[in-house]
Scaffold this active site. Structure first.
Site, short mmCIF file in Angstrom:
data_model
loop_
_atom_site.label_atom_id
_atom_site.label_comp_id
_atom_site.label_asym_id
_atom_site.label_seq_id
_atom_site.Cartn_x
_atom_site.Cartn_y
_atom_site.Cartn_z
CD GLU A 244 -3.22 0.89 2.63
OE1 GLU A 244 -4.16 -0.29 1.85
OE2 GLU A 244 -3.09 1.79 3.16
NE ARG A 270 -6.64 35.91 -13.07
CZ ARG A 270 -7.77 36.43 -12.71
NH1 ARG A 270 -9.25 36.63 -13.42
NH2 ARG A 270 -7.63 37.07 -11.94
CD GLN A 281 12.44 34.34 -11.27
OE1 GLN A 281 12.46 34.96 -10.60
NE2 GLN A 281 13.51 34.15 -12.62
#
Ligand SMILES: Cc1cc2nc3c(=O)[nH]c(=O)nc-3n(C[C@H](O)[C@H](O)[C@H](O)COP(=O)(O)OP(=O)(O)OC[C@H]3O[C@@H](n4cnc5c(N)ncnc54)[C@H](O)[C@@H]3O)c2cc1C
Length: 381
Positions: A244, A270, A281
């Protein structure tokens, strides 16, 4: 050393990615699931082979090793926008089908594994109790040897898939004086008299996966349904947790990849201050960090799986991998919310769900603190 998948492995991963996208709408940016997974979802996963990746082919699985399994689970996690479903399927496979395949009697394997692989059956792993979470060496659920088998009594407090499950892999104390050597693993079917399944409880994320309690009241389990042998439950459980911690978390690599795609797309489209926000940046570097976390975590995960396939001791590699993937996924989900700004906080854009679905990864399969404990121990501390 070879860092490349073979063409066949790539083809298999791409086919899972495309099939999962087609079945579960991988391109959608909606708010995520509104209900628990359905029987139809489960059978689709069975048809795609995703419920039996590492189960031997003679029982209906695909018979893959850990590394190839991880490659396909990553594709599943990348293509499926419903992380609760990816988690439910992986918990079913790694914490239940794997221990049944490796430690079940022939009769139990033949009776249950084909259904667990095909999607006819759902399984839940029932270990955690109110008083036994990180420390599962002192279980309050008891199994008393009686004629014909064992009588189980007590409550398991957090069983993923529990309310929907047909089969439980559970653990109980058979010898209270023997600590972790007094724990035994059992396969218990839901219809067995004395199995009481609780209602699903509310939780933060992984919403498609129902979770609840499972209580045993004088529940008689035949001796043939013991996993391995009496007193080996701790080892059986740790073995399933190895699978798992390594392979389930490959689904989170797919999620991290999907998150980067969403962030890059948003940062390119955007505009603020007359330019795309990806040109700032501070925004770009957040996405760079997401990429760094993903690739670092993937390398650790692949090494862990490779070691498992070699039969080597993989405790250190698996713990490092689990820690890097689970904590990296949470950090990247937080970064993604910043990249999306207010939209990242609004449910309809489907970004906040990444945070709700990643936080539990630092808790289940052994918390981050427990992974650090294991790593420190392996370092000789
Ligand atoms: C989404 C989800 C799904 C789950 N699914 C299942 C399931 O299917 N089956 C199942 O059996 N369980 C399941 N669990 C339960 C999970 O395994 C436990 O929550 C987990 O093992 C932690 O146990 P606990 O909650 O009792 O916390 P505790 O053990 O009480 O820990 C509380 C805090 O103490 C810290 N801590 C404890 N011991 C140490 C230590 N020695 N050193 C340092 N820090 C320590 C922990 O890191 C944690 O921060 C699930 C949990 C979640 C969140």
């Amino acid at each position: 050393m070879d860092f490349e998948w073979s063409p066949e492995q790539r083809t298999a991963q791409n086919s899972v990615l495309e099939a999962v996208r087609a079945a579960f709408g991988g391109e959608s940016a909606g708010p995520g699931p509104t209900g628990f997974f359905t029987g139809k979802d489960w059978r689709t996963l069975g048809d795609l082979g995703l419920l039996g990746l590492c189960v031997p082919t003679r029982y209906g699985g695909r018979g893959l090793g850990a590394l190839e399994t991880a490659g396909l689970v990553e594709a599943f996690g990348r293509g499926c926008p419903d992380t609760g479903l990816v988690f439910a399927a992986s918990a079913h496979l790694f914490a239940c089908a794997v221990p049944i395949a490796e430690f079940g009697t022939d009769e139990v394997r033949e009776r249950l594994l084909p259904g667990l692989c095909s999607g006819e059956l759902v399984a839940g792993n029932a270990m955690t109790e109110a008083g036994a979470g990180s420390d599962v060496s002192r279980l309050a659920v008891t199994a008393e040897r009686v004629a014909g088998g064992y009588l189980l009594n007590g409550e398991k407090s957090f069983v993923s898939n529990g309310p929907a499950a047909d089969v439980y892999v559970t653990y109980a104390t058979t010898d209270p004086a023997a600590g972790h050597l007094g724990v035994t693993g059992f396969v218990v079917e839901r219809g067995t008299p004395g199995v009481i399944v609780g209602e699903p409880f509310e939780k933060l994320g992984l919403l498609a996966c129902p979770a609840g309690t499972v209580t045993f009241e004088n529940c008689l389990v035949p001796a043939e349904q013991v996993l391995s042998a009496e007193g080996t439950g701790g080892a059986v459980f740790q073995h399933s947790m190895g699978w798992e911690r390594a392979c389930l978390f490959a689904g989170y690599l797919g999620l991290m990849e999907r998150l980067i795609e969403r962030c890059v797309d948003h940062a390119r489209t955007r505009r603020q201050f007359g330019r795309g926000i990806g040109g700032f940046q501070s925004v770009a570097n957040r996405i760079v960090e997401m990429k760094l976390r993903l690739d670092g975590a993937r390398l650790l995960l692949h090494r862990a799986c490779w070691q498992m396939d070699q039969g080597a001791d993989s405790v250190l590699s698996v713990a490092l991998s689990k820690l890097a993937v689970s904590e990296g996924a949470v950090a990247s989900a937080l970064d993604a919310i910043q990249v999306f700004g207010g939209r990242g906080y609004q449910r309809e854009h489907g970004i906040e769900a990444f945070l709700r679905d990643t936080v539990p990864g630092t808790i289940f399969s052994g918390t981050s603190d427990i992974q650090r404990l294991l790593i420190a121990k392996e370092l000789g501390l």
